[in-house]
Motif scaffolding. Structure first.
Motif, PDB file in Angstrom:
ATOM      1  N   UNK A 276       9.517   7.451  -5.143  1.00  0.00           N
ATOM      2  CA  UNK A 276      10.256   6.623  -5.744  1.00  0.00           C
ATOM      3  C   UNK A 276      10.070   6.545  -7.365  1.00  0.00           C
ATOM      4  N   UNK A 277      10.316   7.700  -7.754  1.00  0.00           N
ATOM      5  CA  UNK A 277      10.081   7.719  -9.378  1.00  0.00           C
ATOM      6  C   UNK A 277      11.282   7.705 -10.042  1.00  0.00           C
ATOM      7  N   UNK A 278      11.352   6.673 -10.664  1.00  0.00           N
ATOM      8  CA  UNK A 278      12.759   6.478 -11.471  1.00  0.00           C
ATOM      9  C   UNK A 278      12.274   6.515 -13.127  1.00  0.00           C
ATOM     10  N   UNK A 279      12.085   7.877 -13.453  1.00  0.00           N
ATOM     11  CA  UNK A 279      11.375   8.167 -14.505  1.00  0.00           C
ATOM     12  C   UNK A 279      11.905   7.725 -15.958  1.00  0.00           C
ATOM     13  N   UNK A 280      13.315   7.965 -15.931  1.00  0.00           N
ATOM     14  CA  UNK A 280      14.255   7.609 -17.067  1.00  0.00           C
ATOM     15  C   UNK A 280      13.836   6.207 -17.392  1.00  0.00           C
ATOM     16  N   UNK A 281      13.544   5.399 -16.390  1.00  0.00           N
ATOM     17  CA  UNK A 281      13.490   3.960 -16.624  1.00  0.00           C
ATOM     18  C   UNK A 281      11.593   3.968 -17.065  1.00  0.00           C
ATOM     19  N   UNK A 282      11.090   4.274 -16.249  1.00  0.00           N
ATOM     20  CA  UNK A 282       9.510   3.905 -16.112  1.00  0.00           C
ATOM     21  C   UNK A 282       8.817   4.436 -17.163  1.00  0.00           C
ATOM     22  N   UNK A 283       9.191   5.756 -17.613  1.00  0.00           N
ATOM     23  CA  UNK A 283       8.300   6.199 -18.580  1.00  0.00           C
ATOM     24  C   UNK A 283       8.030   5.209 -19.856  1.00  0.00           C
TER      25      UNK A 283
END
Lengths: 746, 746
Positions: B376-383
């Motif tokens: 669950x890597x929502x990277x656009x958000x979490x970066x």
């Protein structure tokens, strides 16, 4: 053995070339089997391989697609293969033979070439060069230039595909099937293995809640170059559908090892061949679990090649079929005889896995057997002659079948009626289990708990409330018959009478005098339905009056008919095998009886294709001086209805019942009154029939039936051990303890 | 912690009464968590229990049924629970927190009483007495007088139901779910155990072919008195439908142990209680197999009671949350702070089973890890802030997350973008993985294969053909920007720039001078989209002209907007965190920059609820003398949008991104340029914040942020270890190697 269509005929000597272990000098019984017999004319057999009483079997599947004259969804069709059809969409790995409702016919293997296509209506193909033999079937798929060959061990189907150069695919379609059930699960374990399950059931559109899984494991001899799972999805409605670009479309999931479930799913294994290559696929089956399916596969066929499995199963068949050796008949007669014997050795079939596990009735528990747990008991059919034949020739199997029936009683509280893979379908009428058990018991098969069996019979014969086997029992006991309140009231009354008679015989044998009296009396109550004017049995309304208007001819061809099930008044008039002499008296003597019986045939009311009247041809033996009519009639019917061709059965084989009729009829004896250990005698159709007897149940090694043909005429004399018998009837005991039964014709 | 509705409020001291091991003198961090925060206002969190980064979680499910104002099928709804809804239909055992698309929310447990009803629209109930706390949720179901309590270990959900006297049922509904996928398999193993799987996926209506199974095993503390499986069947059409009395009807299959598959199936366990009784249900989860789900269940919770599991998970949370200790704030501030920290510790979550197994990307193989495989890597958000926070406070977790990302690269050939349970959903734009990795690496988390990571970044930055991460890369490299040929051309250009900047930083650190130059240059190409007249970034058409007509205000509230993704020109104008000084120059100096930035807020173009502009409040720190604007703005936004109530998040939590913003903002520091190891500073909202540092990655035990409040005014001075910092920026290195960061206000 060979299709009647213009497909290439393969030389019959092929087998003897292959198997040097089998004598090359004389044809073996298994070489006479033509599995194509019964694949037309609604015979409902399938032409593919199966081991004796096997769980797994492979049938070409050609009943999907409108190209086919007989399409599975356009009518009530109960077989995976119809010889006249031309469009083949796979090879199903579990199949029923000679049943009247669609079920199984699933786990569909299909070789294709080129790009993967998952729609069977698109990937299906015409076919040619069909070869069907004991334990072997092969066919060429015209569209793909692929040859498919098939064999099977008891729980494993083995397929061998020969592919041309290029991309080749093996599809395992879990959507398409003969059954009306849907739902499957699949998981590709590795590039050589698939595991899964397919839901089947709702046999005869009954008991959908009893639909059940058949588990499988498929192993491939070559690792797939790539593989995938497909899923046809249902179309989603509602607000969200607008966001689903994929709504209702087929999904292709490549090289995935995840579990996929759905109503219409499948897997493909693809290969890129640079020359002609073969791939073998073994599919192990279990009704318990995937693990058991895997163990069945590994232990039965693990290191064996296609040819190994074929050879073993062929030899197993040959041994079974060799229990009856016939001499002196024509080649065609041997083919129809051994094919019929083969068809009696398909059902009941093995339910338990190699480790002994099987699902108990209703699937509330897993059971374990150390013998064989049998399933597929179409008892309304088979009590009449198939089980009596099994008792005579395969008594150990009959014993295990009875033990299976008693296990079902333990599990379910009731003996089976129409049991299919541990679901009780409650199809047809009557309470036939007791007849099967008594018949075997009185023939000396007694290595089961007879008292338990007796109590089980009494339960279904006496429990008035909540009795799933004998609806209407209260009225039956009160009045002696079922009124038109109940479907098939006359038929059912006759069936209950026959069962009650069987119970009375066992009661007598057990010294249960009261029961004996009671059930003897009950067994004759059909007489209350005898209409003197018509000389037929006739339905009565609940108030006791004759049902009006009444047409004795109505109800042929399975039309709904008040009072009768699958038949009319003529077809049920004589179906009291235990009281033919009583019926004769009712009718006013043997002359009237004989005239009335003859009328059935003369007016074409006789139906060779269904059970109620199949003993009629033998009934002339009860009329002194007219026994020749039985002899002629039986021979005529054999010649008319049983042939070495796909439509060579009179109709649905009814899990071997039609075939058992033929086996007995060609041997010249018939179990005229099921439950009663007697045979009636006509002319054998071979010079010599040797029945090997099982020493665990019978004293003699074998019994020989001989025909002394002077002319083609009537029987002049019947000798037992060289002495005149002076009867057209012989007890089972006298028969199996004799050396020779000789029939001498005029 | 307590619902905002008129449900009974439970005393906060409940916990301390229960757990004597926890100090009864001071509240522990885990006692401040209110999982109801974010369950309204589309926050998309769920109020039920989960362990830190747990695989299993339990959420009350109240989004089915038209009684509910927010119904799952009537709109795009991505959470299993909405605080305003009132009709509850179960408790789902796997759930996502703060995501923008519906998925998971399946394996639905529901207690009922009386006769078994399998239609959730009929068995659903209103509810009351809702209690939501760390690792614990309870609720009363009004219709049944049943109390449900819920807790969870990492891979096991534990439910405890207190039933009244009479027939009680526990339903396990595998049809109902938040996901739009369908299909399940279930088998009752015994009267205390169920196993099965449920198909989920098609996240954001993408990649339906990647839909995948979640496996489970459920164990009950009491054997069911009777049980069954139900199946809703689809309606059959065609000739055969006329024979199917059961067509389209729900089937109830009693006490069966067979495998059942279908799109809408479930099981029930029923009890006949003669007094009030409790039943505990443990449900082990696995994404690999049923066997692993069983092992997870047995090894994590085998002999533990509900209370044992609750206590362990509570303590685990408390330990995690205690990594940051805050002092001197209000109770409400502590609640919103620790709840935010809690929300950052849900995703990425554990994918691997206890034995280390997990499905590799695309499910072509099973992998095995000895640490934790995260998903669950929502990277656009979490970066932007969540991963930087994890690097600071939970560096071992961040390290394992990077290792998981590199495993995905090994498995799939690409770093993740929006990975969900080993499916790459390719949701959103940009190539954020490199930013996350570089950010951690430059902060000293380097116990992974940095060169592999570097090559993986270069691949997505340079591979022009068939690049799933950077569509339009060719044009981007040629022109420096994406034209309107591509969706969200401006947004995506900015994202690529930010990623390229991160790559340049790593290139520099690795001594890769050419790459450093190349990517430094690439990272500034957004400037070609700068429209001097508008002082905004503006889309260009493929021929290089400005896109016309252009409305900088268009595109708010997720409306489609040429050039931008989930935002408008204002919300993207300053989203070049790595080149704010360059942007300032473009705009004509810091004054214009500041005015333009202020305009975003003044014209209400600022969107606190979405990521592109969430760093804006901090950008005044780049303007000398205007840093107070950041201080005020941040405080204002915290007060306006973050509250101790269900609607206490500004919008979707985006797997902890909104929450991470709050955690940082309340601590007074913010990772202003992801990839760049620096923080910018505002006023902390507590007197003292102690961040414990992990000795495996950091030299100091902890770093303390102090606030010296004289007034509520502007920051007068910032001291590091007691000495003036003379900057509103501090490098990560200086920060973590300091003892104290003190913020002194006027």
């Amino acid at each position: 053995m060979i299709s009647n269509k213009s497909r290439t005929i393969q030389a019959a000597c092929f087998l003897s070339m292959l198997f040097f272990s089998i004598s090359t000098f004389a044809q073996q019984p298994a070489e006479f089997v033509n599995p194509l017999i019964g694949t037309s004319n609604y015979g409902a057999t399938f032409p593919g391989p199966i081991a004796p009483r096997g769980m797994a079997s492979i049938s070409p599947f050609n009943v999907a697609g409108r190209q086919n004259p007989l399409e599975k969804d356009s009518q009530w069709l109960s077989n995976p293969y119809v010889n006249e059809n031309t469009f083949l969409t796979g090879f199903s790995q579990v199949n029923l033979s000679g049943v009247g409702c669609p079920d199984l016919g699933v786990i569909m293997l299909m070789p294709t070439t080129g790009a993967v296509e998952t729609n069977h209506l698109k990937y299906g193909s015409t076919y040619s060069k069909e070869v069907a033999k004991t334990a072997y079937y092969s066919v060429d798929l015209d569209k793909y230039n692929v040859k498919g060959e098939f064999t099977a061990s008891k729980r494993v189907g083995v397929s061998r595909f020969t592919f041309p150069k290029g991309q080749s695919n093996i599809l395992l379609n879990l959507g398409l099937g003969l059954t009306n059930e849907e739902g499957a699960m699949v998981k590709v374990v590795s590039s050589t293995e698939i595991e899964g399950m397919r839901s089947v059931g709702s046999f005869c559109y009954n008991s959908p809640e009893d639909a059940y899984p058949v588990y499988f494991v498929a192993k491939f001899s070559r690792p797939a170059d790539h593989f995938g799972v497909w899923k046809n999805t249902t179309k989603y409605n509602g607000v969200e559908a607008q966001w689903m670009g994929y709504n209702g479309k087929t999904r292709i999931m490549k090289n995935t090892i995840k579990t996929v479930v759905g109503d219409s799913i499948g897997t493909y294994f693809s290969y890129n061949f640079d020359k002609k290559e073969t791939v073998e696929v073994k599919i192990g089956i279990s009704y318990v679990s995937i693990e058991n399916a895997r163990e069945n596969l590994e232990k039965e066929t693990g290191y064996k090649s296609f040819d190994d499995v074929y050879k073993e199963t062929f030899n197993e068949w040959n041994e079974e079929l060799s229990k009856i050796l016939v001499e002196g008949g024509s080649y065609q007669d041997k083919v129809i005889f051994y094919t019929a014997l083969y068809h009696t050795l398909i059902h009941p079939n093995t339910l338990n896995d190699l480790n002994g596990e099987y699902p108990k009735i209703k699937r509330t528990r897993i059971g374990r057997t150390y013998d064989t747990r049998y399933t597929v008991f179409s008892l309304w059919d088979t009590y009449r002659n198939m089980h009596p034949l099994t008792s005579l020739v395969y008594p150990k199997q009959q014993s295990d079948m009875i033990k299976s029936m008693l296990e079902m009683y333990d599990e379910n509280g009731w003996l089976p009626k129409w049991e299919l893979n541990s679901t009780e379908t409650f199809t047809m009428v009557g309470d036939p289990a007791s007849i099967v058990i008594v018949d075997a018991c009185l023939k000396g098969i007694q290595d089961f708990d007879i008292y338990k069996a007796y109590h089980a019979m009494l339960k279904s014969a006496d429990q008035i409330e909540e009795n799933p086997l004998r609806p209407g029992l209260k009225e039956y006991i009160q009045k002696g018959y079922l009124s038109t309140n109940y479907k098939g009231s006359v038929s059912t009354t006759e069936e209950y009478n026959t069962s009650d008679y069987a119970i009375s015989l066992l009661a007598k044998a057990l010294g249960e005098k009261e029961d004996f009296k009671r059930f003897s009396k009950r067994s004759l109550s059909y007489q209350k339905l005898y209409d003197k004017d018509l000389k037929l049995l006739r339905p009565r309304t609940p108030d006791g009056k004759w049902y009006e208007p009444f047409d004795p001819n109505a109800g042929a061809n399975f039309q709904e008919n008040v009072g009768f099930i699958e038949g009319n008044a003529w077809q049920y008039a004589f179906m009291v095998p235990h009281d033919i002499r009583g019926l004769m008296k009712l009718m006013g003597g043997d002359k009237v009886f004989s005239e009335q019986l003859q009328k059935v045939f003369d007016t074409k009311q006789f139906d060779m294709a269904n059970e109620p009247d199949i003993a009629y041809p033998y009934l002339f033996n009860y009329v002194k001086g007219e026994e020749w009519k039985s002899q002629e009639m039986v021979k005529k019917l054999v010649r008319e209805y049983f042939k070495n061709e796909p439509k060579g059965l009179p109709g649905n084989d009814d899990t071997g019942t039609m075939s058992a009729w033929l086996v007995y009829s060609m041997m010249g004896i018939y179990p005229i009154s099921p439950g009663d250990p007697i045979y009636t005698i006509t002319t054998p159709m071979f010079d010599k029939v040797t029945i090997k007897l099982d020493s665990r149940y019978y004293k003699k090694d074998n019994i020989v039936i001989e025909r002394e043909v002077n002319t083609d005429g009537k029987i002049r004399e019947i000798q037992i051990n060289g002495k005149p018998l002076n009867s057209f009837f012989i007890s089972h005991d006298s028969f199996v303890n004799a050396t020779t039964l000789k029939v001498i014709q005029n």
